[in-house]
Design an enzyme around this catalytic site. Structure first.
Site, mmCIF file in Angstrom:
data_model
loop_
_atom_site.group_PDB
_atom_site.id
_atom_site.type_symbol
_atom_site.label_atom_id
_atom_site.label_comp_id
_atom_site.label_asym_id
_atom_site.label_seq_id
_atom_site.Cartn_x
_atom_site.Cartn_y
_atom_site.Cartn_z
ATOM 1 N N ASP A 160 79.852 6.532 -124.904
ATOM 2 C CA ASP A 160 79.357 5.788 -126.071
ATOM 3 C C ASP A 160 80.542 5.011 -126.634
ATOM 4 O O ASP A 160 81.687 5.344 -126.370
ATOM 5 C CB ASP A 160 78.646 6.661 -127.121
ATOM 6 C CG ASP A 160 79.453 7.800 -127.688
ATOM 7 O OD1 ASP A 160 80.679 7.850 -127.463
ATOM 8 O OD2 ASP A 160 78.863 8.660 -128.374
ATOM 9 N N ASN B 89 86.021 18.394 -117.411
ATOM 10 C CA ASN B 89 85.523 17.283 -118.232
ATOM 11 C C ASN B 89 86.425 17.081 -119.450
ATOM 12 O O ASN B 89 86.787 18.054 -120.118
ATOM 13 C CB ASN B 89 84.096 17.654 -118.685
ATOM 14 C CG ASN B 89 83.318 16.516 -119.282
ATOM 15 O OD1 ASN B 89 83.259 15.429 -118.716
ATOM 16 N ND2 ASN B 89 82.695 16.754 -120.435
ATOM 17 N N HIS C 210 84.171 8.469 -124.457
ATOM 18 C CA HIS C 210 83.905 8.176 -125.873
ATOM 19 C C HIS C 210 84.919 7.129 -126.334
ATOM 20 O O HIS C 210 86.086 7.448 -126.565
ATOM 21 C CB HIS C 210 84.070 9.440 -126.728
ATOM 22 C CG HIS C 210 83.023 10.471 -126.467
ATOM 23 N ND1 HIS C 210 81.682 10.265 -126.766
ATOM 24 C CD2 HIS C 210 83.099 11.714 -125.938
ATOM 25 C CE1 HIS C 210 80.995 11.351 -126.424
ATOM 26 N NE2 HIS C 210 81.823 12.233 -125.924
ATOM 27 N N GLU D 27 79.840 11.126 -120.857
ATOM 28 C CA GLU D 27 79.403 11.104 -122.272
ATOM 29 C C GLU D 27 79.655 9.725 -122.894
ATOM 30 O O GLU D 27 80.129 9.634 -124.030
ATOM 31 C CB GLU D 27 80.166 12.171 -123.086
ATOM 32 C CG GLU D 27 80.100 13.568 -122.522
ATOM 33 C CD GLU D 27 80.762 14.632 -123.381
ATOM 34 O OE1 GLU D 27 81.130 14.354 -124.543
ATOM 35 O OE2 GLU D 27 80.927 15.747 -122.879
ATOM 36 N N GLU E 151 87.601 19.810 -122.202
ATOM 37 C CA GLU E 151 88.606 19.503 -123.238
ATOM 38 C C GLU E 151 89.694 20.568 -123.383
ATOM 39 O O GLU E 151 90.007 21.009 -124.492
ATOM 40 C CB GLU E 151 87.900 19.296 -124.594
ATOM 41 C CG GLU E 151 86.871 18.188 -124.558
ATOM 42 C CD GLU E 151 86.190 17.949 -125.909
ATOM 43 O OE1 GLU E 151 86.464 18.687 -126.863
ATOM 44 O OE2 GLU E 151 85.402 16.978 -125.993
#
Ligand code: XIL
Length: 388
Positions: free
Chosen positions: A286, A212, A253, A284, A166
């Site tokens: 979701d 990432n 996400h 990751e 990030e």
């Protein structure tokens, strides 16, 4: 003579069966014993992973699903700097080691998360920098020491490392032109990214080193506020300078309120990184939803569309991954709504319903959607990826 005929007929029958593929008398394919996500993904040489919370692992149901369904694991928090070195100079390896041992026992690969991030840093570090007792030179040395210590400790045990996480701003930040943001860029300037990858490579030459980030699903207008385009160019330039960045991690996400991508749009991003000679992964995944009063009251009119949209988003990311042979793994950020970071982090408005299983460990529509994707995918568009 009759025996020979029987043998010949049996052999012919066998050839017929083999050439047609196995069929049972009722015309259905034979029952496949192991229909776990990891077993279904194995035929694509794709790893299916999950973030693991050490606390939750104490629950038998959690542990059973974590072992049976997933072929890769990520420490949800235990490898973050604040967890590993809460007091300067004193490492707390226990929880991180425990999951590495768990993975080994269960034949699972490990994604290491995370070496350089502006969040979840130990207070001694951020406070020291803020009050001037840690100088910029010392900070750079501390980062080098941290990366070297952690990567060396787990050398040979980590498949993919999230080296830098990030680093880029978002279009809603000010200024809206994407730029390097946060603690590390502010204190060390942009060169910390190249340094971090080089230090990680020196400490473990065989781990795959990843950049990432979130909101990486699709290219926008390729202008100054396009985050994917910014990261793509950043990595392209760094690789051209010989910086060892092997992988692109797309966190994944998503939220059902934001609309959907399609698999081919997402594939385009993976393909762009492949063309740079890189591997990729969803790291990751979701897909959260707003928990309106209706959802909280159990109103199926409000719940069902959310579960469907969530399933569709999970599926799009997996399909994109299946369509690109350099996409090595698909990791979900926790697998049950019982232990998801979403309800604690997204509170205004409240959000939830973000994972593959409900709070009672029952598989949701999203689980069945990605299971279907794994079952139906095949040549020519989906070819098994090389084993790595
Ligand atoms: C989250 C964890 O899931 C939470 O338990 C923790 O409190 C905060 O961090 N992007 C990342 C992850 O790279 O490390 C974050 O994990 C979620 C967002």
């Amino acid at each position: 003579m009759r025996r020979l005929v029987v043998i010949a007929a049996t052999a012919l029958g066998l050839v017929a069966v083999l050439s047609q593929g196995p069929v049972s008398a009722n015309g259905r394919p034979p029952a496949v014993q192991d229909q776990s996500l990891k077993a279904l993904a194995a035929r694509h040489n794709l790893a299916i992973g999950t973030a693991i919370s050490n606390d939750a692992l104490a629950e038998p149901q959690y542990k059973a699903i974590a072992t049976q369904q997933f072929s890769s694991v990520t420490h949800e928090n235990a490898m973050k700097w604040e967890s590993l070195e809460p007091t300067r100079g004193t490492y707390n390896w226990g929880p991180a080691d425990a999951l590495i041992d768990f993975a080994k026992k269960n034949n699972q690969k490990v994604r290491g998360h995370v070496l350089v991030w502006h969040n979840q840093l130990p207070a001694w570090l951020t406070e020291g920098v803020a009050n001037g007792t840690i100088s910029k030179t010392e900070l750079r040395d501390l980062l080098k020491k941290h990366i070297t210590t952690v990567v060396k400790r787990y050398k040979g045990k980590i498949w993919q490392w999230d080296v830098v996480n990030e680093a880029a701003s978002d279009p809603w930040d000010s200024p809206s032109e994407i730029h390097l943001k946060g603690f590390w860029a502010q204190n060390l300037g942009p060169t910390y990214i190249a340094d971090a990858f080089r230090w990680a490579r020196a400490a473990d030459p065989h781990a795959l080193l990843f950049y990432n980030d979130y909101n990486m699903e699709a290219f926008g207008d390729r202008g100054p506020s396009d985050k994917v385009w910014f990261i793509y160019n950043l990595i392209k330039n760094l690789r051209a300078q010989g910086v060892p960045i092997d992988g692109f991690g797309s966190q994944g996400h998503l939220g059902t309120q934001y609309g959907n991508f399609d698999a081919f749009q997402v594939k385009e991003v993976l393909d762009a990184f492949s063309d740079l000679g890189m591997v990729s992964a969803f790291t990751e995944v979701d897909v959260r939803s707003q928990m309106t009063a209706g959802v909280q009251a159990g109103d199926s009119n409000e719940i069902n569309p959310r579960l469907q949209a969530s399933a569709s988003n999970f599926s799009v990311l997996l399909q994109a991954c299946l369509l690109n042979r350099n996409c090595l793994s698909y990791t979900v950020w926790g697998f049950t709504d019982k232990h998801s970071w979403v309800p604690t982090w997204f509170t205004d408005p409240p959000e939830g319903l973000a994972t593959l299983y409900d709070e009672n460990y029952q598989p949701k529509r999203a689980y069945n959607s990605i299971k279907s994707d794994l079952v139906f995918a095949g040549p020519p568009h989906v070819q098994p990826r090389p084993r790595r």
